[in-house]
Design a protein around this motif. Structure first.
Motif, PDB file in Angstrom:
ATOM      1  N   SER A 127     -20.306   8.738   2.843  1.00 16.80           N
ATOM      2  CA  SER A 127     -19.285   8.987   1.825  1.00 16.80           C
ATOM      3  C   SER A 127     -18.362  10.127   2.242  1.00 16.80           C
ATOM      4  O   SER A 127     -18.820  11.181   2.701  1.00 16.80           O
ATOM      5  N   LEU A 128     -17.062   9.912   2.083  1.00 18.71           N
ATOM      6  CA  LEU A 128     -16.054  10.922   2.384  1.00 18.71           C
ATOM      7  C   LEU A 128     -15.209  11.161   1.137  1.00 18.71           C
ATOM      8  O   LEU A 128     -15.099  10.287   0.274  1.00 18.71           O
ATOM      9  N   THR A 146      -2.876   6.824   0.240  1.00 18.09           N
ATOM     10  CA  THR A 146      -4.028   7.055  -0.622  1.00 18.09           C
ATOM     11  C   THR A 146      -5.131   6.068  -0.266  1.00 18.09           C
ATOM     12  O   THR A 146      -4.901   5.093   0.456  1.00 18.09           O
ATOM     13  N   ASN A 147      -6.306   6.291  -0.808  1.00 15.54           N
ATOM     14  CA  ASN A 147      -7.445   5.397  -0.564  1.00 15.54           C
ATOM     15  C   ASN A 147      -7.415   4.212  -1.518  1.00 15.54           C
ATOM     16  O   ASN A 147      -8.337   3.988  -2.302  1.00 15.54           O
ATOM     17  N   THR A 148      -6.334   3.456  -1.453  1.00 15.45           N
ATOM     18  CA  THR A 148      -6.158   2.295  -2.314  1.00 15.45           C
ATOM     19  C   THR A 148      -5.609   1.123  -1.498  1.00 15.45           C
ATOM     20  O   THR A 148      -5.180   1.289  -0.356  1.00 15.45           O
ATOM     21  N   VAL A 149      -5.615  -0.054  -2.109  1.00 14.77           N
ATOM     22  CA  VAL A 149      -5.072  -1.252  -1.474  1.00 14.77           C
ATOM     23  C   VAL A 149      -3.582  -1.036  -1.186  1.00 14.77           C
ATOM     24  O   VAL A 149      -2.870  -0.448  -2.006  1.00 14.77           O
ATOM     25  N   PRO A 150      -3.080  -1.462  -0.030  1.00 14.00           N
ATOM     26  CA  PRO A 150      -1.655  -1.281   0.270  1.00 14.00           C
ATOM     27  C   PRO A 150      -0.747  -1.907  -0.787  1.00 14.00           C
ATOM     28  O   PRO A 150      -1.048  -2.955  -1.357  1.00 14.00           O
ATOM     29  N   VAL A 151       0.366  -1.239  -1.036  1.00 13.01           N
ATOM     30  CA  VAL A 151       1.370  -1.691  -1.996  1.00 13.01           C
ATOM     31  C   VAL A 151       2.558  -2.283  -1.240  1.00 13.01           C
ATOM     32  O   VAL A 151       2.949  -1.783  -0.184  1.00 13.01           O
ATOM     33  N   ASP A 152       3.125  -3.338  -1.793  1.00 12.97           N
ATOM     34  CA  ASP A 152       4.279  -3.955  -1.142  1.00 12.97           C
ATOM     35  C   ASP A 152       5.208  -4.551  -2.189  1.00 12.97           C
ATOM     36  O   ASP A 152       5.041  -4.336  -3.387  1.00 12.97           O
ATOM     37  N   ALA A 153       6.186  -5.325  -1.706  1.00 12.66           N
ATOM     38  CA  ALA A 153       7.175  -5.922  -2.588  1.00 12.66           C
ATOM     39  C   ALA A 153       6.517  -6.885  -3.571  1.00 12.66           C
ATOM     40  O   ALA A 153       5.689  -7.704  -3.180  1.00 12.66           O
ATOM     41  N   ALA A 202      -5.629  18.020  -0.459  1.00 17.20           N
ATOM     42  CA  ALA A 202      -6.079  16.655  -0.740  1.00 17.20           C
ATOM     43  C   ALA A 202      -6.774  16.067   0.479  1.00 17.20           C
ATOM     44  O   ALA A 202      -6.449  16.408   1.620  1.00 17.20           O
ATOM     45  N   PRO A 203      -7.755  15.179   0.284  1.00 20.37           N
ATOM     46  CA  PRO A 203      -8.415  14.535   1.423  1.00 20.37           C
ATOM     47  C   PRO A 203      -7.388  13.823   2.300  1.00 20.37           C
ATOM     48  O   PRO A 203      -6.521  13.105   1.806  1.00 20.37           O
ATOM     49  N   ALA A 204      -7.484  14.023   3.600  1.00 15.37           N
ATOM     50  CA  ALA A 204      -6.511  13.461   4.539  1.00 15.37           C
ATOM     51  C   ALA A 204      -6.937  12.071   4.988  1.00 15.37           C
ATOM     52  O   ALA A 204      -8.089  11.845   5.352  1.00 15.37           O
ATOM     53  N   LEU A 205      -5.998  11.130   4.968  1.00 16.24           N
ATOM     54  CA  LEU A 205      -6.298   9.767   5.409  1.00 16.24           C
ATOM     55  C   LEU A 205      -6.025   9.555   6.893  1.00 16.24           C
ATOM     56  O   LEU A 205      -6.768   8.850   7.572  1.00 16.24           O
ATOM     57  N   ARG A 240     -13.902   3.839  10.228  1.00 10.62           N
ATOM     58  CA  ARG A 240     -13.653   4.408   8.899  1.00 10.62           C
ATOM     59  C   ARG A 240     -13.046   3.358   7.982  1.00 10.62           C
ATOM     60  O   ARG A 240     -12.126   2.639   8.368  1.00 10.62           O
ATOM     61  N   VAL A 241     -13.585   3.274   6.785  1.00  8.25           N
ATOM     62  CA  VAL A 241     -13.040   2.386   5.753  1.00  8.25           C
ATOM     63  C   VAL A 241     -12.171   3.238   4.837  1.00  8.25           C
ATOM     64  O   VAL A 241     -12.619   4.268   4.335  1.00  8.25           O
ATOM     65  N   ARG A 242     -10.935   2.795   4.604  1.00  7.29           N
ATOM     66  CA  ARG A 242      -9.990   3.636   3.868  1.00  7.29           C
ATOM     67  C   ARG A 242      -9.708   3.181   2.440  1.00  7.29           C
ATOM     68  O   ARG A 242      -9.022   3.883   1.703  1.00  7.29           O
TER      69      ARG A 242
END
Length: 308
Positions: free
Chosen positions: A51-52, A275-282, A66-69, A19-21
């Motif tokens: 597609s999911l 969420t289905n987005t790029v990871p967030v960090d510092a 909401a769609p579950a990751l 699965r691609v998230r």
């Protein structure tokens, strides 16, 4: 600080499994003798996607239905933390002459250092040592993760060096799939393997920043003196937990609430969302700019109300 729910840490493989998230989640790794050959080979790869449903907004991800990751994170909730004196804040809100509330969005930002991430991996078969030269920050933490959790070898078997970071701003502090793949390929092939991200790759695979939605309430007496601050935040963490993502959005952002103002009582509630987005960090202050923006917006709103 009290954990209402514990932190959920889902797996993050170097290449997506099944699965691609998020857009940019790597699915294949091509090694070739030249950049041109690698690009041509990559273009021959065909991936059959189904597609999911997806969700990209933090608050929407925590909403019912909401769609579950991740199975491990019901309702896409990564963590729930509370800090401060909630009882004192509630009492101040009840007794206040004025209560001002604002909705604040610290929008997501893409980190764009002039020099992208890059690395050269080498393997010494005689000693079993892996060496990675990279444009990175926080090398001790990256090395520990590589040794302990990825390759499961003694730390002295992995050498990291960062002669030129080329601008990092926080986003080069963390372990990326590319660092794992470079070392794996060098050991597998017995040859040095190098990689340089292009700008498009950095936009969809480098750690991003901010993305915190908040509701802030200020309680004030009749003279305008601040009595209490109540902040409820939703931190969009992306599809995976990056190295310090929850720390930047929860711990750092919560400890900085209130800024330079004399506020007798402060309460903070933080929920982290997958969420289905790029990871967030510092990034550039790691939670402090977000907290400062929240309180300054609340102060401005209070000033406008009291000036009427």
């Amino acid at each position: 600080m009290a954990a209402v729910t514990p932190l959920v840490v889902p797996p993050r493989p170097a290449l997506a499994v099944g699965r691609v998230r998020h857009v940019g989640d790597p699915v294949a790794f091509v090694v070739a003798d030249s950049v041109e050959a690698a690009r041509e080979a990559a273009e021959l790869i065909e991936v059959d996607y189904e597609s999911l449903p997806a969700v990209v907004d933090g608050k929407a991800a925590l909403a019912k239905g909401a769609p579950a990751l991740w199975d491990q994170a019901p309702g896409n909730l990564a963590f729930h933390l509370q800090k401060g004196d909630h009882a004192a804040v509630a009492q101040a809100m009840r007794n206040a002459a004025h209560v001002v509330a604002v909705e604040v969005m610290n929008n997501r930002v893409i980190v764009v250092p002039l020099e992208p991430r890059a690395g050269i991996a080498r393997y010494d078969a005689a000693t079993g040592t892996m060496d990675l030269e990279l444009t990175g920050q926080g090398l001790h933490g990256i090395r520990r993760q590589l040794a302990e959790f990825v390759f499961k070898v003694p730390p002295e078997r992995i050498h990291l060096q960062a002669p030129d970071v080329g601008g990092g701003f926080g986003m080069k502090n963390f372990l990326y799939p590319e660092w794992v793949l470079l070392l794996w390929a060098a050991r597998k092939l017995g040859r040095p393997v190098r990689w340089i991200a292009d700008r498009a790759e950095e936009f969809v695979s480098g750690a991003q920043g901010r993305d915190i939605t908040a509701t802030a309430k200020l309680a004030l007496d009749a003279t305008g003196r601040i009595l209490a601050l109540d902040v409820a935040m939703v931190a969009n963490l992306g599809a995976y937990l990056s190295g310090n993502g929850p720390g930047a959005s929860a711990v750092a952002a919560s400890t900085a609430q209130g800024g330079v103002y004399d506020i007798p009582a402060i309460a903070v509630d933080v929920r982290g969302a997958f969420t289905n987005t790029v990871p967030v960090d510092a990034y550039r202050g790691a939670g402090k700019p977000e907290a400062n923006y929240i309180v300054e917006r609340a102060i401005e709103a209070a000033a406008r109300v009291l000036a009427r």
